[in-house]
Design a protein around this motif. Sequence first.
Motif, PDB file in Angstrom:
ATOM      1  N   PRO A  36       0.812  -1.229   0.000  1.00 58.79           N
ATOM      2  CA  PRO A  36       0.000   0.000   0.000  1.00 58.79           C
ATOM      3  C   PRO A  36       0.837   1.268   0.000  1.00 58.79           C
ATOM      4  O   PRO A  36       0.364   2.313  -0.430  1.00 58.79           O
ATOM      5  CB  PRO A  36      -0.831  -0.119   1.277  1.00 58.79           C
ATOM      6  CG  PRO A  36      -0.141  -1.106   2.117  1.00 58.79           C
ATOM      7  CD  PRO A  36       0.604  -2.019   1.200  1.00 58.79           C
ATOM      8  N   ASP A  69      -4.241   1.761   7.468  1.00 58.58           N
ATOM      9  CA  ASP A  69      -2.881   1.470   7.021  1.00 58.58           C
ATOM     10  C   ASP A  69      -2.265   2.655   6.281  1.00 58.58           C
ATOM     11  O   ASP A  69      -1.062   2.887   6.364  1.00 58.58           O
ATOM     12  CB  ASP A  69      -2.874   0.247   6.101  1.00 58.58           C
ATOM     13  CG  ASP A  69      -3.331  -1.012   6.816  1.00 58.58           C
ATOM     14  OD1 ASP A  69      -3.019  -1.154   8.011  1.00 58.58           O
ATOM     15  OD2 ASP A  69      -3.994  -1.844   6.174  1.00 58.58           O
ATOM     16  N   PHE A 111      -5.894  -3.682   2.245  1.00 59.90           N
ATOM     17  CA  PHE A 111      -5.449  -2.691   3.212  1.00 59.90           C
ATOM     18  C   PHE A 111      -6.562  -1.677   3.412  1.00 59.90           C
ATOM     19  O   PHE A 111      -7.523  -1.622   2.653  1.00 59.90           O
ATOM     20  CB  PHE A 111      -4.145  -2.007   2.779  1.00 59.90           C
ATOM     21  CG  PHE A 111      -4.231  -1.238   1.491  1.00 59.90           C
ATOM     22  CD1 PHE A 111      -4.464   0.124   1.487  1.00 59.90           C
ATOM     23  CD2 PHE A 111      -4.057  -1.873   0.274  1.00 59.90           C
ATOM     24  CE1 PHE A 111      -4.533   0.833   0.313  1.00 59.90           C
ATOM     25  CE2 PHE A 111      -4.112  -1.174  -0.911  1.00 59.90           C
ATOM     26  CZ  PHE A 111      -4.359   0.183  -0.899  1.00 59.90           C
ATOM     27  N   CYS A 124       1.980   6.413   4.729  1.00 59.97           N
ATOM     28  CA  CYS A 124       1.829   5.111   5.363  1.00 59.97           C
ATOM     29  C   CYS A 124       2.014   5.213   6.864  1.00 59.97           C
ATOM     30  O   CYS A 124       2.800   6.039   7.332  1.00 59.97           O
ATOM     31  CB  CYS A 124       2.840   4.127   4.801  1.00 59.97           C
ATOM     32  SG  CYS A 124       2.443   3.619   3.144  1.00 59.97           S
TER      33      CYS A 124
END
Length: 127
Positions: A36, A69, A111, A124
């Motif tokens: 991600p 996330d 995610f 992130c």
Amino acid sequence: MLAELLVSGLLALNPFATPAPRVPYVAVAPVGSIEPCRIYGTIYLERDPRRRSACFGVIYEEPEEAFADVLVFAEDNKLFADKAGLWYFTEARDFADYVLFVSNKRELADFSVSYTKVRSFAGCRKQ
């Protein structure tokens, strides 16, 4: 001897076998390999379950920032969407860098994302 040579040649060429049907290539990431933190740029969010198989990944829109996330900031200009968490949302599926399916079930998602209004918070989560 000549008959054996002809039979082995016939078996090598195998004119009776039908070739496998050609399947168009669809760029879909294998399960569990989606990173991600590498997703940025032009994003199209797909909500139609019939088109889920043609999407790059599955996301869940988390209502709380603490459990997400990735924190996403929606850019107004696609030239500035050049780092993780900076996404430019498009209405045209064909011009998107990533097509992501939005799931309403967290356990089915690769995610989770949460949206922020502050550009410097985007990115992130450190794990």
